[in-house]
Design a protein around this motif. Structure first.
Motif, short mmCIF file in Angstrom:
data_model
loop_
_atom_site.label_atom_id
_atom_site.label_comp_id
_atom_site.label_asym_id
_atom_site.label_seq_id
_atom_site.Cartn_x
_atom_site.Cartn_y
_atom_site.Cartn_z
N MET A 1 0.85 -1.20 0.00
CA MET A 1 0.00 0.00 0.00
C MET A 1 0.89 1.25 0.00
SD MET A 1 -2.86 0.46 -0.69
CE MET A 1 -3.41 -1.21 -0.93
N ILE A 46 -0.55 10.08 -12.65
CA ILE A 46 0.19 8.93 -12.17
C ILE A 46 1.52 8.84 -12.90
CG2 ILE A 46 0.18 6.41 -11.95
CD1 ILE A 46 -2.82 6.52 -11.93
N THR A 48 5.09 6.46 -12.89
CA THR A 48 5.84 5.35 -12.33
C THR A 48 7.28 5.41 -12.80
OG1 THR A 48 3.88 3.96 -12.31
CG2 THR A 48 5.98 2.84 -12.13
N SER A 51 10.06 1.00 -9.79
CA SER A 51 8.85 0.41 -9.24
C SER A 51 8.13 1.37 -8.31
CB SER A 51 9.20 -0.88 -8.50
OG SER A 51 10.12 -0.57 -7.47
N THR A 53 5.76 4.56 -7.63
CA THR A 53 4.72 5.31 -8.31
C THR A 53 4.33 6.53 -7.49
OG1 THR A 53 3.85 3.28 -9.26
CG2 THR A 53 2.40 5.17 -9.29
N SER A 55 1.34 9.13 -7.21
CA SER A 55 -0.02 9.47 -7.62
C SER A 55 -0.35 10.80 -6.99
CB SER A 55 -1.01 8.42 -7.13
OG SER A 55 -0.55 7.13 -7.42
N GLY A 70 5.21 -1.04 -6.14
CA GLY A 70 4.45 -2.19 -6.57
C GLY A 70 3.08 -1.82 -7.11
N ASN A 71 2.32 -2.85 -7.45
CA ASN A 71 1.05 -2.65 -8.14
C ASN A 71 -0.08 -2.44 -7.14
OD1 ASN A 71 -0.71 -2.48 -10.27
ND2 ASN A 71 -1.03 -4.70 -10.35
N VAL A 72 -0.18 -1.26 -6.56
CA VAL A 72 -1.19 -1.05 -5.52
C VAL A 72 -2.54 -0.66 -6.13
CG1 VAL A 72 0.56 -0.30 -3.90
CG2 VAL A 72 -0.66 1.41 -5.22
N ASN A 73 -3.54 -0.70 -5.29
CA ASN A 73 -4.90 -0.34 -5.70
C ASN A 73 -4.98 1.17 -5.92
OD1 ASN A 73 -7.68 0.13 -5.84
ND2 ASN A 73 -8.11 -1.61 -4.50
N ALA A 74 -4.99 1.58 -7.18
CA ALA A 74 -4.92 3.01 -7.50
C ALA A 74 -6.18 3.74 -7.06
CB ALA A 74 -4.70 3.20 -9.00
N ALA A 75 -7.31 3.07 -7.15
CA ALA A 75 -8.56 3.70 -6.73
C ALA A 75 -8.49 4.05 -5.25
CB ALA A 75 -9.74 2.78 -7.01
N LEU A 76 -7.94 3.12 -4.49
CA LEU A 76 -7.80 3.34 -3.05
C LEU A 76 -6.90 4.55 -2.78
CD1 LEU A 76 -8.40 1.54 -0.29
CD2 LEU A 76 -5.95 1.32 -0.40
N ALA B 275 -12.92 2.95 -4.69
CA ALA B 275 -12.06 1.80 -4.42
C ALA B 275 -12.93 0.58 -4.13
CB ALA B 275 -11.14 2.09 -3.23
N LEU B 321 -9.00 6.56 -14.15
CA LEU B 321 -8.84 5.16 -13.75
C LEU B 321 -10.03 4.33 -14.24
CD1 LEU B 321 -6.88 3.53 -12.05
CD2 LEU B 321 -8.30 3.99 -10.07
N GLY B 588 -8.45 -1.97 -11.26
CA GLY B 588 -8.39 -0.89 -10.28
C GLY B 588 -6.99 -0.60 -9.79
N THR B 589 -6.02 -1.41 -10.19
CA THR B 589 -4.66 -1.16 -9.71
C THR B 589 -3.89 -0.30 -10.72
OG1 THR B 589 -3.77 -3.09 -10.80
CG2 THR B 589 -4.56 -3.39 -8.55
N TYR B 594 -1.61 1.57 -17.02
CA TYR B 594 -0.64 1.39 -18.11
C TYR B 594 -1.09 0.35 -19.12
CZ TYR B 594 2.22 4.14 -15.00
OH TYR B 594 2.68 5.14 -14.21
N PHE B 602 5.90 -3.54 -12.80
CA PHE B 602 6.37 -3.73 -11.42
C PHE B 602 7.00 -5.12 -11.34
CE2 PHE B 602 2.60 -1.01 -11.30
CZ PHE B 602 3.17 0.13 -10.78
N THR B 605 6.49 -7.58 -8.26
CA THR B 605 5.14 -7.92 -7.79
C THR B 605 4.84 -9.38 -8.00
OG1 THR B 605 4.38 -5.70 -8.27
CG2 THR B 605 2.71 -7.38 -8.06
#
Lengths: 440, 724
Positions: A1, A46, A48, A51, A53, A55, A70-76, B275, B321, B588-589, B594, B602, B605
């Motif tokens: 996160m 955004i 990157t 690795s 990012t 936002s 890493g590949n986190v939840n972008a919406a969150l 989210a 998004l 959503g990630t 991309y 990544f 990951t």
């Protein structure tokens, strides 16, 4: 996160930096400053690099940046950043450079509370204000107080605290709609839709259970979308024609505040909830069918050779004669090489704004069913530019009370509480211009 | 139980903030701050007001990465013991920031923190624990383990949820230490906690640990999945997101179960937090892979569409998004967005990144039915101010001509209207796409060549030039003065990029073949340049190839150079099936922004894959279908080279390189798809030797929680928790 949070002012000076994970390094602040703030070609929120990012969102004159690996939840991440801004606004009145600078310790304190290891925690303003306050920190509290806070912060009803008391129990409901319109140069409506919100201000004692009733016929989604939902609302036989009948409204989609019991909404369309104290947004919705457009705009624009543009713009109010819109502003774009303008209006005032390349026509009060006209001419200066004028759309702003473009109505609001007190409820409707654009 | 007096106390004004940052020399400032911090306020300073102001200045300097502040560490540790939570919080912040720089000084703070862990106030216990676990110093990490075990069972839920995240934090500091303890087992136990926030925090912590360790496996069975879905309504918006994220680790064994669970979470689609909505969409898309009934799947799909569109009324970043994800979902489940394309028309004030993505979506949603509206809209975009956006719009019009054959004529007339505006970059972009239209519809729209030729002067970009040169070469016999036009371009041969030189070379040869009299002067000149006066190997090789071709057999050269070209399509932008499948598991990630395979963006990951199960509808997966097609293709492509030879290289043509590229790309793709599908059959679920399996199993509570090392216990339902 999230690995860390950064706040910058417009010049790229770091205001706040908080790390939540090992991989957050101070130099990342410099990276963001160089790669985003001082890089005019950056076009995405955004970025990157490797690795890592970044936002970011912007609020007033600051950058709010979430750093992650890493590949986190972008919406969150974005929802959290929005939330941070709204928290800041509710704490400091506004969330800009000045507010952050004069409250930076508090911002750190909030960040420590609402993020743990980069995971968003409870962000409900009401709960947070119980133990993080602007009036110095109410730290040394009684033990039972603390337990109450912790129950509140982790409980199912985290948005409402106990023991709220009001002498006069009142609830205000505002139905606010932003109507979006896009009309093509030939006059066809390309899109017309409504983004609505029901805002509530609840000043109610105890733990009231509220029930909300909208139009008698409330249909959700397009045909077929609600087949499986059934229930009393299943107005299936009603095809498009009958949907337009009085008292019915078709909402494309709704989203509800987390206090609303989603299960009962899914079952029988009742909106039932225990409201947070004070003001909050109960529900947002979207409607695309039978949108009542408050204004009809006719635009005639003639480019006369290379030296002059003639405008004739007529605006007619489509709502009842008893209503009136206020703060009506019409922006009429002019070519970039406009030297001077002349204009005549039947109501309000018009003025040429060279910095924006528009003629601004303001009408303070626009009564229903009336029609006003602007005729204008723009004299053009000589130009070396070959490119034709791109003709940006004409845009309008207004606000109109007691009118909803979607036809949504609040039928009733019931309040049930153990105390059985009577409460006063107020409902107000307002339609504003979202993006109200007419091409020509 | 004291409250600070409000009036006397204010945060430093912005002026003060600034003034303290740029004051004096570093040493002077440190000394000054130390003096302020350690000054005895006497009776006047009952509430340590002066100390607080000094601390604030220190924190402000710390933010500006002013490392001189480290020197104040011992004084900070001294201040930490003062009975004021506000002071404590600021000292803790300092500690978290500088502990790594001065571990030996930080150690002095450890006893204070450990003592606070036993405070009667739950907020204090949580604060101390949170702070303690941020510090990446061995002694701190090691000292946390024992008290943490007790705090995981604290009677206050706020402390418990903080403790849950602490386990993940410790794992980040020292995974060996955590794996060697029973902390993960204890964390697993918390999934049975009565408080929903604690459960969602424990799940988030477990997922975090899982993400960073190859040796850990997360398994959730139906009963557990069902239980965590049940507590969804009682969780905060963030808690709901954590739970939904964890649900993708549930592998349905039965298609009914998958359908039921998907139906149960649909309510979340009405949540205001995007989210929650996007993660819910992710889970539903995931579960659909395990649902047999097409009717159920299509019913679920119809529910995804309205919330996705609603996200377009949120902030621009969320809109972006949502749109990127719409592009993705549209490829996997086209029925989701059967909406009106007009919903995605740009607003004048949309940020450019939203506009560009809307444009892509409009292109994908365009059909024969709505093409008129779409073209009017794109035509509008082509006159906007932003250069990049205008170009993309023009390009989209050209691609639509290729994508929707019946609309080609309409698209071309729109393009010609744009060319008529004479705006240089519009003309250039139009030229490029018109070349592709000629490729797609050979010998159909030559009438527009004339219009193109009128605008030769405005071409200054290599791509546009190369496109125009290609058109001149291809239609040399139909353009009256083709040799003159080509000569004009050849004049600047030396200054052109390789791309344009290659195009010129090919065009010259084509001209010679079609009109030998006109080309005979040009060709030798160009061949000489290409073979003798260049350092570019491609150009030289192609030059030699033409040279030999023309000298050895001019007759056959014609059939090769002017041969029929393989058709082109507008489908090239689509993701390959394997990537598509993977991307749908991470809706959503960041990777969906991309639209590239996760590991290319990544690298570290942990990869996600669809796990095999009896319920998996394998025959409906894009990768499976692609593999089937590839099999058909590979059997037919075996005979391709032979038929080529037989038919005198039908497939050879002016764009040899393009074609070869396309050929190799297709080979590459199909073999990739095959190998991936093979992998699939091999079922990645089966635990490889030595893989440690963690198992999430909230529930049946037989108290068997094991410290036993079980490599695999996928099937015994009653073992609780996650075994190690």
């Amino acid at each position: 996160m999230l690995s860390g949070i950064l706040l910058f002012n417009q010049k790229g000076e770091l205001l706040i930096m908080r790390a939540f994970r090992q991989d957050m390094r101070p130099r990342l602040a410099d990276v963001f400053r160089i790669q985003v703030i001082s890089n005019p070609s950056i076009r995405s929120p955004i970025l990157t690099l490797g690795s890592t990012t970044f936002s970011h969102i912007r609020s007033e004159n600051i950058y709010i940046v979430g750093v992650s690996k890493g590949n986190v939840n972008a919406a969150l991440v974005f929802e959290f950043l929005y939330k941070l801004v709204s928290l800041g606004k509710s704490y400091f009145g506004r969330f800009d450079e000045e507010a952050v600078k004069s409250n930076f310790v508090m911002v750190y304190e909030l960040l420590d509370e609402i993020l743990d290891f980069g995971y968003p925690q409870n962000t409900e303003t009401d709960t947070l204000k119980m133990y993080i306050t602007t009036e110095g920190v109410k730290s040394e509290r009684a033990l039972e107080d603390s337990s109450k806070i912790t129950m509140q912060a982790t409980g199912a009803l985290s948005w409402r605290r106990d023991n709220i008391k009001y002498r006069k129990n009142e609830a205000f409901v505002d139905v606010i709609e932003d109507v979006n319109l896009l009309v093509s140069a030939s006059g066809t409506v390309l899109r017309a839709d409504v983004n609505g919100a029901i805002e509530m201000r609840a000043y109610l004692t105890g733990m009231p259970e509220c029930k909300f009733g909208l139009n008698d016929r409330l249909t959700l989604g397009e045909n077929g979308a609600d087949v499986s939902l059934g229930g009393p609302v299943g107005n299936k036989s009603g095809q498009k024609a009958s949907k337009a009948a009085a008292g019915s409204v078709t909402l494309e989609d709704v989203s509800l505040h987390q206090c609303v019991k989603l299960s009962s909404f899914t079952n029988d369309r009742t909106i039932s909830f225990v409201p947070p104290d004070g003001s909050f947004q109960l529900m947002t919705y979207r409607a695309t069918e039978n949108v009542n457009l408050p204004f009809k705009v006719q635009v005639i624009v003639n480019e006369i050779r290379k030296s002059k543009v003639e405008y004739s713009i007529a605006i007619r109010a489509n709502y009842g004669p008893k209503l009136f819109a206020t703060s009506v502003v019409v922006k009429v774009p002019t070519p970039t090489n406009t030297a001077s303008t002349t204009h005549r209006v039947t109501q309000g005032k018009a003025k040429y704004e060279p910095s924006e390349n528009v003629i601004v026509w303001k009408i303070a009060r626009f009564t229903g069913q009336s029609e006003f006209v602007l005729s204008a001419e723009a004299e053009l200066g000589a130009t070396t530019q070959q490119k034709a004028w791109s003709r940006p759309p004409l845009s309008m702003q207004f606000s109109l009370l007691m009118f909803t473009s979607s036809g949504l109505l609040v039928r009733y609001l019931k309040v049930f509480e153990k105390g059985n007190y009577s409460s006063v409820k107020w409902v107000r409707y307002m339609t504003r211009a979202g993006s109200y654009e007419i091409r020509f | 139980m004291m409250f600070l007096p409000v009036a006397a106390y204010h945060y430093p004004s912005p002026f003060a903030y600034k003034s303290l940052l740029y004051a004096r020399s570093p040493q002077g400032k440190v000394a000054e701050l130390r003096a302020e911090l350690t000054a005895q306020g006497g009776k006047k300073d009952k509430n340590y007001l002066n100390k607080k102001i000094a601390l604030k200045k220190i924190v402000a300097n710390m933010t500006m990465s002013n490392n001189d502040m480290v020197a104040l560490f011992p004084d900070i540790v001294d201040a930490m013991g003062l009975p004021s939570l506000e002071i404590k919080k600021m000292c803790f912040l300092f500690l978290v920031n500088y502990a790594r720089a001065k571990p030996e000084v930080a150690l002095r703070a450890l006893p204070i923190l450990l003592k606070d862990l036993e405070d009667t106030n739950p907020l204090m216990r949580a604060l101390a624990l949170r702070t303690l676990s941020y510090i990446h110093v061995r002694n701190f990490v090691e000292s946390t383990v024992v008290p943490l075990k007790a705090l995981l069972k604290d009677n206050d839920p706020y402390v418990r949820k903080t403790a849950a995240f602490t386990v993940a934090k410790l794992y980040d500091h020292d995974r060996v230490l955590v794996e060697g303890s029973d902390l993960i087992d204890r964390l697993n136990l918390m999934l049975r906690d009565e408080n929903p926030t604690v459960v969602s925090s424990a799940l988030a912590a477990l997922m975090d640990i899982w993400e960073r360790s190859e040796s850990i496996k997360l398994t959730i069975d139906y009963t557990n999945a069902s239980k965590i879905v049940q507590i969804l309504p009682d969780c905060s918006e963030w808690g709901q997101t954590y739970i939904l994220e964890a649900l993708t680790s549930y592998v349905p064994q039965d298609t009914q179960e998958a359908a039921l669970l998907a139906e149960r979470i649909t309510q979340r689609l009405s949540h205001t937090n995007s989210a929650v909505v996007l993660t819910c969409i992710r889970v539903m898309l995931y579960l659909m892979n395990y649902i047999e009934s097409d009717k159920v799947v299509s019913n679920l799909c119809t529910k995804l569409s309205p919330p996705l569109v609603t996200l377009l009324s949120k902030g621009p970043e969320i809109q972006y998004l949502a749109l990127r994800n719409a592009l993705l979902i549209l490829q996997r489940r086209p029925e989701v967005l059967r909406n009106d394309v007009r919903l995605f028309f740009c607003k004048y004030n949309d940020p450019i990144y939203v506009k560009v993505t809307k444009l892509e979506l409009i292109f994908m949603l365009a059909t024969e039915k709505n093409i008129k509206e779409v073209l009017t809209e794109l035509r509008e975009y082509a006159t906007e101010i932003d250069l990049h956006f205008v170009r993309k719009s023009v390009r989209a019009i050209g691609k639509l001509a290729i994508k929707i054959e019946p609309a080609a004529k309409l698209c071309i007339s729109t393009l010609l209207e744009l060319v008529a505006t004479k705006v240089s970059y519009v003309v250039q972009e139009a030229t490029v796409v018109i070349k592709n239209i000629f490729r797609k519809y050979p010998n159909q729209y030559e009438s527009i060549i004339k219009t193109l030729c009128e605008n030769l002067d405005s071409l200054d970009e290599p791509e546009a030039k190369a496109a125009m040169i290609w058109v001149i070469g291809q239609y040399a016999d139909r353009i009256d003065n083709s040799e003159v036009l080509l000569e004009d371009f050849l004049d600047s041969w030396q200054d052109e990029t390789h791309e344009v030189q290659l195009a010129l070379l090919t065009a010259s040869v084509k001209l010679f073949i079609q009109r030998p009299t006109k080309g005979q002067e040009i060709v030798p000149k160009v061949l000489k340049w290409a073979t003798e006066e260049t350092d570019n190997p491609d150009l030289r090789d192609r030059g030699y190839m033409y040279w030999r071709l023309l000298s050895s057999n001019p007759g056959q050269a014609k059939s090769i150079v002017m041969g029929e070209k393989p058709p082109i399509t507008a489908e090239s932008e689509k993701l390959d099936p394997v990537t598509l499948e993977e991307m749908c598991l991470v809706v959503g990630t960041l990777a969906t922004v991309y639209l590239k395979p996760v590991h290319t963006v990544f690298r570290s990951t942990r990869p996600r894959r669809l796990q095999d199960s009896p319920a998996l509808q394998r025959s409906k997966l894009p990768s499976y279908q692609a593999a089937q097609q590839a099999k058909l293709l590979s059997s037919s492509s075996l005979s391709l080279p032979q038929s080529n030879g037989g038919a005198n290289g039908q497939a050879q043509n002016g764009d040899v390189l393009d074609e070869a590229d396309a050929y190799f790309a297709s080979i590459g793709n199909s073999s990739m798809a095959v190998s991936a599908a093979g992998d699939f059959a091999g079922s990645p679920t089966a635990g490889r030797g030595g893989e440690q399996v963690y198992r999430v199993n909230q529930g049946q509570g037989l108290g068997q929680m094991g410290t036993t090392q079980n490599a695999m216990n996928r099937d015994d339902g009653e073992g609780d928790l996650l075994s190690f």
